[in-house]
Motif scaffolding. Structure first.
Motif, short mmCIF file in Angstrom:
data_model
loop_
_atom_site.label_atom_id
_atom_site.label_comp_id
_atom_site.label_asym_id
_atom_site.label_seq_id
_atom_site.Cartn_x
_atom_site.Cartn_y
_atom_site.Cartn_z
N ASP A 22 0.75 -1.14 0.00
CA ASP A 22 0.17 -0.08 0.15
C ASP A 22 0.88 1.31 -0.03
OD1 ASP A 22 -2.48 -1.44 0.00
OD2 ASP A 22 -2.96 -1.28 2.23
N LEU A 23 1.95 1.23 0.74
CA LEU A 23 2.99 2.24 0.91
C LEU A 23 3.43 2.56 -0.45
CD1 LEU A 23 4.11 4.60 2.43
CD2 LEU A 23 5.78 2.79 3.25
N THR A 24 3.88 1.71 -1.19
CA THR A 24 4.65 2.15 -2.17
C THR A 24 3.53 2.35 -3.53
OG1 THR A 24 4.47 -0.46 -2.93
CG2 THR A 24 6.56 0.31 -2.13
N GLU A 25 2.57 1.84 -3.49
CA GLU A 25 1.23 2.36 -4.28
C GLU A 25 1.09 3.85 -4.14
OE1 GLU A 25 -2.24 1.39 -6.89
OE2 GLU A 25 -0.52 0.79 -6.67
N LEU A 26 1.05 4.40 -2.91
CA LEU A 26 0.85 5.61 -2.34
C LEU A 26 1.99 6.80 -3.07
CD1 LEU A 26 -0.28 5.13 1.07
CD2 LEU A 26 -1.80 6.34 -0.65
N VAL A 39 4.39 10.75 -6.54
CA VAL A 39 5.34 11.35 -7.36
C VAL A 39 4.82 11.60 -8.96
CG1 VAL A 39 7.34 10.31 -6.22
CG2 VAL A 39 6.48 9.21 -8.02
N LEU A 40 4.02 10.82 -9.32
CA LEU A 40 3.10 11.13 -10.81
C LEU A 40 2.25 12.53 -10.28
CD1 LEU A 40 1.28 7.91 -11.73
CD2 LEU A 40 3.55 8.88 -12.43
N GLY A 41 1.97 13.05 -9.31
CA GLY A 41 1.44 14.41 -9.14
C GLY A 41 2.61 15.49 -9.57
N GLU A 42 3.75 15.09 -9.52
CA GLU A 42 4.89 16.16 -10.16
C GLU A 42 5.00 16.34 -11.44
OE1 GLU A 42 8.65 15.18 -8.13
OE2 GLU A 42 7.79 14.58 -6.13
N LEU A 43 4.22 15.48 -12.20
CA LEU A 43 4.24 15.71 -13.43
C LEU A 43 3.57 17.00 -14.00
CD1 LEU A 43 3.29 12.05 -14.60
CD2 LEU A 43 5.67 13.15 -15.15
N ASP A 44 4.10 17.93 -14.89
CA ASP A 44 3.68 18.90 -15.40
C ASP A 44 2.90 18.88 -16.52
OD1 ASP A 44 3.02 21.67 -16.00
OD2 ASP A 44 5.03 22.15 -16.55
N GLY A 64 4.41 0.89 -11.57
CA GLY A 64 3.66 1.35 -12.85
C GLY A 64 3.52 0.10 -14.04
N HIS A 65 3.73 -0.90 -13.45
CA HIS A 65 3.50 -1.94 -14.57
C HIS A 65 2.23 -2.33 -14.71
CE1 HIS A 65 7.81 -2.08 -15.03
NE2 HIS A 65 7.96 -2.20 -13.86
N ARG A 66 1.45 -2.35 -13.55
CA ARG A 66 -0.07 -2.45 -13.42
C ARG A 66 -0.77 -1.25 -13.49
NH1 ARG A 66 -1.39 -7.69 -9.45
NH2 ARG A 66 -0.98 -9.45 -10.93
N PRO A 67 -2.01 -1.26 -14.01
CA PRO A 67 -2.61 0.03 -13.91
C PRO A 67 -2.98 0.32 -12.54
CG PRO A 67 -3.56 -1.54 -15.61
CD PRO A 67 -2.57 -2.17 -14.96
N THR A 68 -3.06 1.67 -12.20
CA THR A 68 -3.14 2.07 -10.96
C THR A 68 -4.06 3.11 -10.80
OG1 THR A 68 -2.19 3.10 -8.98
CG2 THR A 68 -1.43 3.80 -10.82
N LEU A 69 -4.93 3.13 -9.71
CA LEU A 69 -6.03 3.70 -9.64
C LEU A 69 -5.94 5.16 -8.89
CD1 LEU A 69 -8.74 0.99 -9.83
CD2 LEU A 69 -8.09 2.38 -11.77
N GLY A 70 -4.85 5.58 -8.42
CA GLY A 70 -4.72 6.73 -7.52
C GLY A 70 -5.02 8.01 -8.36
N ALA A 83 -2.34 9.12 -10.89
CA ALA A 83 -2.31 8.21 -12.24
C ALA A 83 -3.65 8.19 -13.10
CB ALA A 83 -2.33 6.69 -11.57
N GLN A 84 -4.78 8.62 -12.30
CA GLN A 84 -5.87 8.59 -13.14
C GLN A 84 -5.77 10.17 -13.92
OE1 GLN A 84 -9.77 7.76 -11.60
NE2 GLN A 84 -8.75 7.04 -9.69
N ARG A 85 -5.30 11.11 -13.38
CA ARG A 85 -5.25 12.21 -14.03
C ARG A 85 -4.32 12.32 -15.30
NH1 ARG A 85 -0.83 15.85 -12.33
NH2 ARG A 85 -1.03 17.89 -13.46
N PHE A 86 -3.09 11.64 -15.07
CA PHE A 86 -2.08 11.39 -16.04
C PHE A 86 -2.65 10.58 -17.26
CE2 PHE A 86 1.31 8.79 -18.01
CZ PHE A 86 2.05 9.90 -18.63
#
Length: 239
Positions: free
Chosen positions: A70-74, A79-84, A118-124, A127-130
């Motif tokens: 769970d922690l690594t998923e979070l 960090v995907l939130g850092e994408l501009d 990131g090899h499996r789809p994630t639903l955070g 990730a959804q925004r990206f």
């Protein structure tokens, strides 16, 4: 009768609702774990180490984050939130996909450990925004959703492969204490021996003709352009 897997971390978080800000919650725990991974690598991340940095007990963390997975998923989603992604989509699919690739490469250099995830789809949420932004970039090209995903994934998977090679060189330098020039000097005598047989013409051309120390940014842009050219031809959308 098989046991049902536990709900994903995002389902559990969404069911908790919103409350007052707390000094210990999944956001704070995730931020500390990311800092630890950036400093020491993701294998160094444990509930015990994160708890110690936060001056809490490991059990107190488990009340907010159920497991290391769970922690690594979070962490990955954070960090995907850092994408501009500002200004994307712009209406120019090629420019947008190229920018997404460059942003993903930048993010991997900022947090090298994310190459493991990131090899499996994630639903955070990030990730959804990206995903939504990326697919919006290739919408309107007359493609079905599978073909849209093909275009996006081809560029991003090229980027992942390129950056994994870059990060692998960094790790090799750290592990051996040799930069690439030092490695070339180390293997030079054996390469000379190999070439004496005259049976490796392309290795000889690489040694004699290829650029000795290519700029990785230039190489990335050149190869990304080739990928985008191929995609444009495949979908009948010349740049």
């Amino acid at each position: 009768m098989t046991d049902e897997p536990p709900p994903v971390i995002w389902a559990r978080l969404s069911s908790q609702g919103r409350g007052p800000a707390r000094t210990l919650d999944h956001t704070a725990i995730t931020a500390v774990a990311i800092a630890l991974a950036d400093e020491e690598g993701v294998d160094a991340v444990s509930m015990r180490k994160v708890a110690a940095r936060m001056d809490h007990s490991p059990m107190s963390l488990y009340r907010h984050v159920g497991s290391k997975d769970d922690l690594t998923e979070l962490m990955y989603d954070a960090v995907l939130g850092e994408l501009d992604l500002t200004g994307i989509p712009s209406g120019n699919w090629r420019a947008d996909v190229g920018r997404l690739a460059r942003e993903m490469r930048r993010l991997h250099h900022a947090h090298p450990w994310i190459a493991r995830f990131g090899h499996r789809p994630t639903l955070g949420p990030n990730a959804q925004r990206f995903r939504e932004t990326g697919l919006a970039c290739v919408d309107g090209l007359g493609l079905d959703i599978d073909a849209m995903m093909d275009v996006l994934a081809t560029a991003l998977q090229f980027t992942r492969g390129f950056v994994v090679q870059e990060l692998g060189e960094v790790e090799a330098q750290r592990h051996t204490g040799l930069d690439f020039a030092g490695y070339q000097r180390q293997v030079g005598p054996f390469i000379t021996q190999l070439l004496q047989g005259g049976q490796l013409p392309y290795l000889k051309r690489l040694i004699v003709e290829a650029e000795d120390h290519p700029d990785p940014d230039v190489v990335f842009e050149r190869r990304l352009a080739m990928v985008l050219d191929g995609l444009a031809a495949a979908i009948g959308r010349p740049a």
